[in-house]
Design a protein around this motif. Structure first.
Motif, PDB file in Angstrom:
ATOM      1  N   CYS A  92     -14.066  20.179  -6.816  1.00  0.00           N
ATOM      2  CA  CYS A  92     -14.233  20.739  -8.167  1.00  0.00           C
ATOM      3  C   CYS A  92     -12.909  20.858  -8.914  1.00  0.00           C
ATOM      4  CB  CYS A  92     -14.888  22.119  -8.090  1.00  0.00           C
ATOM      5  SG  CYS A  92     -16.612  22.089  -7.567  1.00  0.00           S
ATOM      6  N   THR A  93     -11.809  20.747  -8.213  1.00  0.00           N
ATOM      7  CA  THR A  93     -10.507  21.016  -8.830  1.00  0.00           C
ATOM      8  C   THR A  93      -9.570  19.810  -8.829  1.00  0.00           C
ATOM      9  OG1 THR A  93      -9.783  21.929  -6.701  1.00  0.00           O
ATOM     10  CG2 THR A  93     -10.544  23.499  -8.362  1.00  0.00           C
ATOM     11  N   ALA A  94     -10.031  18.677  -8.353  1.00  0.00           N
ATOM     12  CA  ALA A  94      -9.198  17.473  -8.325  1.00  0.00           C
ATOM     13  C   ALA A  94      -9.219  16.773  -9.676  1.00  0.00           C
ATOM     14  CB  ALA A  94      -9.686  16.510  -7.245  1.00  0.00           C
ATOM     15  N   GLY A  95      -8.070  16.273 -10.090  1.00  0.00           N
ATOM     16  CA  GLY A  95      -7.982  15.503 -11.328  1.00  0.00           C
ATOM     17  C   GLY A  95      -8.405  16.290 -12.544  1.00  0.00           C
ATOM     18  N   GLN A  96      -9.374  15.768 -13.301  1.00  0.00           N
ATOM     19  CA  GLN A  96      -9.851  16.441 -14.510  1.00  0.00           C
ATOM     20  C   GLN A  96     -10.780  17.611 -14.180  1.00  0.00           C
ATOM     21  OE1 GLN A  96     -12.212  13.653 -16.765  1.00  0.00           O
ATOM     22  NE2 GLN A  96     -13.370  13.020 -14.956  1.00  0.00           N
ATOM     23  N   ALA A 136     -16.154   6.789  -2.773  1.00  0.00           N
ATOM     24  CA  ALA A 136     -15.301   7.953  -2.520  1.00  0.00           C
ATOM     25  C   ALA A 136     -14.078   7.914  -3.439  1.00  0.00           C
ATOM     26  CB  ALA A 136     -14.889   7.990  -1.064  1.00  0.00           C
ATOM     27  N   LEU A 137     -14.336   8.027  -4.720  1.00  0.00           N
ATOM     28  CA  LEU A 137     -13.305   7.971  -5.745  1.00  0.00           C
ATOM     29  C   LEU A 137     -13.467   9.132  -6.703  1.00  0.00           C
ATOM     30  CD1 LEU A 137     -13.772   4.184  -6.623  1.00  0.00           C
ATOM     31  CD2 LEU A 137     -11.976   5.138  -5.160  1.00  0.00           C
ATOM     32  N   LEU A 138     -12.391   9.470  -7.420  1.00  0.00           N
ATOM     33  CA  LEU A 138     -12.499  10.480  -8.464  1.00  0.00           C
ATOM     34  C   LEU A 138     -13.145   9.861  -9.701  1.00  0.00           C
ATOM     35  CD1 LEU A 138      -9.039  12.301  -8.275  1.00  0.00           C
ATOM     36  CD2 LEU A 138     -11.225  13.021  -7.294  1.00  0.00           C
ATOM     37  N   PRO A 139     -13.896  10.645 -10.462  1.00  0.00           N
ATOM     38  CA  PRO A 139     -14.477  10.110 -11.696  1.00  0.00           C
ATOM     39  C   PRO A 139     -13.386   9.704 -12.677  1.00  0.00           C
ATOM     40  CG  PRO A 139     -15.461  12.228 -11.095  1.00  0.00           C
ATOM     41  CD  PRO A 139     -14.255  12.055 -10.232  1.00  0.00           C
ATOM     42  N   TYR A 157     -11.008  10.875   2.104  1.00  0.00           N
ATOM     43  CA  TYR A 157     -11.546  11.422   0.857  1.00  0.00           C
ATOM     44  C   TYR A 157     -11.068  12.858   0.636  1.00  0.00           C
ATOM     45  CZ  TYR A 157     -14.872  12.431  -2.902  1.00  0.00           C
ATOM     46  OH  TYR A 157     -15.445  12.774  -4.107  1.00  0.00           O
ATOM     47  N   ILE A 158     -11.038  13.633   1.708  1.00  0.00           N
ATOM     48  CA  ILE A 158     -10.518  15.010   1.598  1.00  0.00           C
ATOM     49  C   ILE A 158      -9.065  14.982   1.133  1.00  0.00           C
ATOM     50  CG2 ILE A 158      -9.890  17.082   2.880  1.00  0.00           C
ATOM     51  CD1 ILE A 158     -12.859  16.892   2.352  1.00  0.00           C
ATOM     52  N   HIS A 159      -8.271  14.085   1.697  1.00  0.00           N
ATOM     53  CA  HIS A 159      -6.864  13.965   1.288  1.00  0.00           C
ATOM     54  C   HIS A 159      -6.760  13.561  -0.188  1.00  0.00           C
ATOM     55  CE1 HIS A 159      -5.124  14.827   5.107  1.00  0.00           C
ATOM     56  NE2 HIS A 159      -5.612  13.751   5.718  1.00  0.00           N
ATOM     57  N   LEU A 160      -7.635  12.678  -0.638  1.00  0.00           N
ATOM     58  CA  LEU A 160      -7.648  12.278  -2.044  1.00  0.00           C
ATOM     59  C   LEU A 160      -7.903  13.488  -2.942  1.00  0.00           C
ATOM     60  CD1 LEU A 160      -7.762  10.015  -4.270  1.00  0.00           C
ATOM     61  CD2 LEU A 160     -10.245   9.988  -3.874  1.00  0.00           C
ATOM     62  N   LEU A 161      -8.869  14.305  -2.575  1.00  0.00           N
ATOM     63  CA  LEU A 161      -9.191  15.490  -3.372  1.00  0.00           C
ATOM     64  C   LEU A 161      -8.018  16.476  -3.381  1.00  0.00           C
ATOM     65  CD1 LEU A 161     -12.884  16.151  -2.246  1.00  0.00           C
ATOM     66  CD2 LEU A 161     -12.081  14.916  -4.267  1.00  0.00           C
ATOM     67  N   LYS A 162      -7.429  16.716  -2.227  1.00  0.00           N
ATOM     68  CA  LYS A 162      -6.329  17.677  -2.141  1.00  0.00           C
ATOM     69  C   LYS A 162      -5.082  17.168  -2.864  1.00  0.00           C
ATOM     70  CE  LYS A 162      -5.671  20.275   1.395  1.00  0.00           C
ATOM     71  NZ  LYS A 162      -5.373  20.842   2.727  1.00  0.00           N
ATOM     72  N   ASP A 163      -4.816  15.885  -2.746  1.00  0.00           N
ATOM     73  CA  ASP A 163      -3.633  15.313  -3.397  1.00  0.00           C
ATOM     74  C   ASP A 163      -3.729  15.385  -4.917  1.00  0.00           C
ATOM     75  OD1 ASP A 163      -2.542  14.743  -0.954  1.00  0.00           O
ATOM     76  OD2 ASP A 163      -3.055  12.609  -0.977  1.00  0.00           O
ATOM     77  N   ASN A 164      -4.954  15.457  -5.441  1.00  0.00           N
ATOM     78  CA  ASN A 164      -5.146  15.492  -6.889  1.00  0.00           C
ATOM     79  C   ASN A 164      -5.539  16.879  -7.404  1.00  0.00           C
ATOM     80  OD1 ASN A 164      -5.074  12.541  -8.138  1.00  0.00           O
ATOM     81  ND2 ASN A 164      -5.936  12.398  -6.077  1.00  0.00           N
ATOM     82  N   PHE A 165      -5.321  17.903  -6.579  1.00  0.00           N
ATOM     83  CA  PHE A 165      -5.622  19.281  -6.975  1.00  0.00           C
ATOM     84  C   PHE A 165      -4.827  19.679  -8.221  1.00  0.00           C
ATOM     85  CE2 PHE A 165      -4.146  23.723  -6.728  1.00  0.00           C
ATOM     86  CZ  PHE A 165      -5.356  24.376  -6.893  1.00  0.00           C
TER      87      PHE A 165
END
Length: 318
Positions: A305-309, A180-183, A232-240
């Motif tokens: 789809c919108t987290a990080g890169q 459960a990590l960002l690429p 994991y949801i928080h990780l995605l939102k925090d990196n929006f």
């Protein structure tokens, strides 16, 4: 009974709207020779859902009237559909670009001895899953022996011209995280893949797509059972990153399931989320002129789809 399904509604995701339709992404069914942990489709060898011939004809008719320029085929293993070669040949005869989202191992299956050559003969672009260039990691995620079969398939494709300079046969690989990590950075990872695969196995390819794992279906349920879903949801939102909104695949594409019903994207399809501004529609009833400007249905998984890169079926968005 305790509900173990991922809950993704009540999202505060920013509104997005469809632009001109160019891509038709079609799930031909859930039958697959693998049962991968990260699979957002829950595909596997025992699944029986497959698109029928009538629905396939509706697809071809819509492609013609809507002037679709790209047919993106997925599954399961789309090659296992009995009419896969028919659909590919029909689309290519219409001048439509065809993408095959391939798990590679199917090309080494004794039931499909000519599939790789067929793809090359019809100049099908291959997007192939290879979640790591190390054997232990791949087999852990996708099953014992998958890495070996994947390498054999890649060598076969290289021999046919795929990934070779100026061949016109495009071979792109797909990476997704083991957890459960960002690429990681897609460009740097691509160079690592190319260096390792060429140095150790004399394998070449065109591009690497780094795709985030979506918190839905099999992967989402696994996170829930481990008590890590909300983290994991928080990780995605925090990196929006709002800049990624301008490059999302759903802006110029729609997704069609094996029964012919239409969705805003493949992930929405797996969640049975219909088009946002109307009732559940079948491809036979779809008017392409009414799609442009339509609001796209969103939920919490869209942050994937919108987290990080950024992440889409075409890899990083920036």
């Amino acid at each position: 009974m305790h509900d173990t399904r991922p809950h993704l509604s009540n999202s505060d995701f920013p509104p997005i709207y469809r632009q001109q339709l160019e891509v038709l992404q079609v799930n031909l069914g859930y039958l697959c020779n693998l049962s991968c942990v990260h699979c957002h489709v829950n595909a596997g060898p025992k699944r029986t859902e497959l698109m029928d011939a009538e629905t396939m004809q509706h697809l071809l008719q819509f492609m013609k009237t809507a002037h679709i320029n790209t047919l993106d085929l997925t599954g399961g293993a789309p090659e296992m559909h009995p009419q896969f070669t028919f659909l590919v040949a029909a689309a290519r005869n219409m001048g439509v670009k065809v993408i095959d989202r391939c798990n590679l191992t199917i090309l080494e299956d004794s039931s499909y001895p000519e599939m790789a050559a067929f793809l090359a003969n019809h100049q099908v672009e291959i997007v192939a899953s290879l979640p790591c260039y190390l054997e232990d990691n791949v087999d852990k995620q996708r099953g014992k022996g998958v890495f070996k079969d994947s390498l054999a398939a890649l060598k076969r494709l290289n021999q046919l011209g795929y990934g070779q300079t100026d061949s016109g046969l495009v071979l792109n690989l797909v990476y997704n995280p083991q957890d459960a990590l960002l690429p990681p950075d897609q460009q740097h990872l691509e160079q690592a893949y190319k260096s390792h695969l060429y140095t150790h196995y004399d394998i070449v390819f065109n591009r690497l797509y780094a795709i985030a794992n979506m918190p839905i279906q099999r992967f989402g349920s696994t996170l829930l059972s481990q008590g890590r879903f909300h983290d994991y949801i928080h990780l995605l939102k925090d990196n929006f990153q709002s800049v990624n909104l301008e490059r999302l695949m759903c802006l110029n594409a729609i997704s069609v399931d094996w029964q012919g019903y239409v969705y805003d994207c493949d992930f929405n399809q797996m969640l049975a989320m219909p088009l946002a501004d109307g009732p559940r529609l079948h491809i036979s009833d779809l008017n392409e002129e009414g799609l442009e400007g339509m609001r796209i249905a969103t939920a919490l998984h869209c942050y994937g789809c919108t987290a990080g890169q950024g992440s889409s079926c075409g890899g990083a968005l920036k």
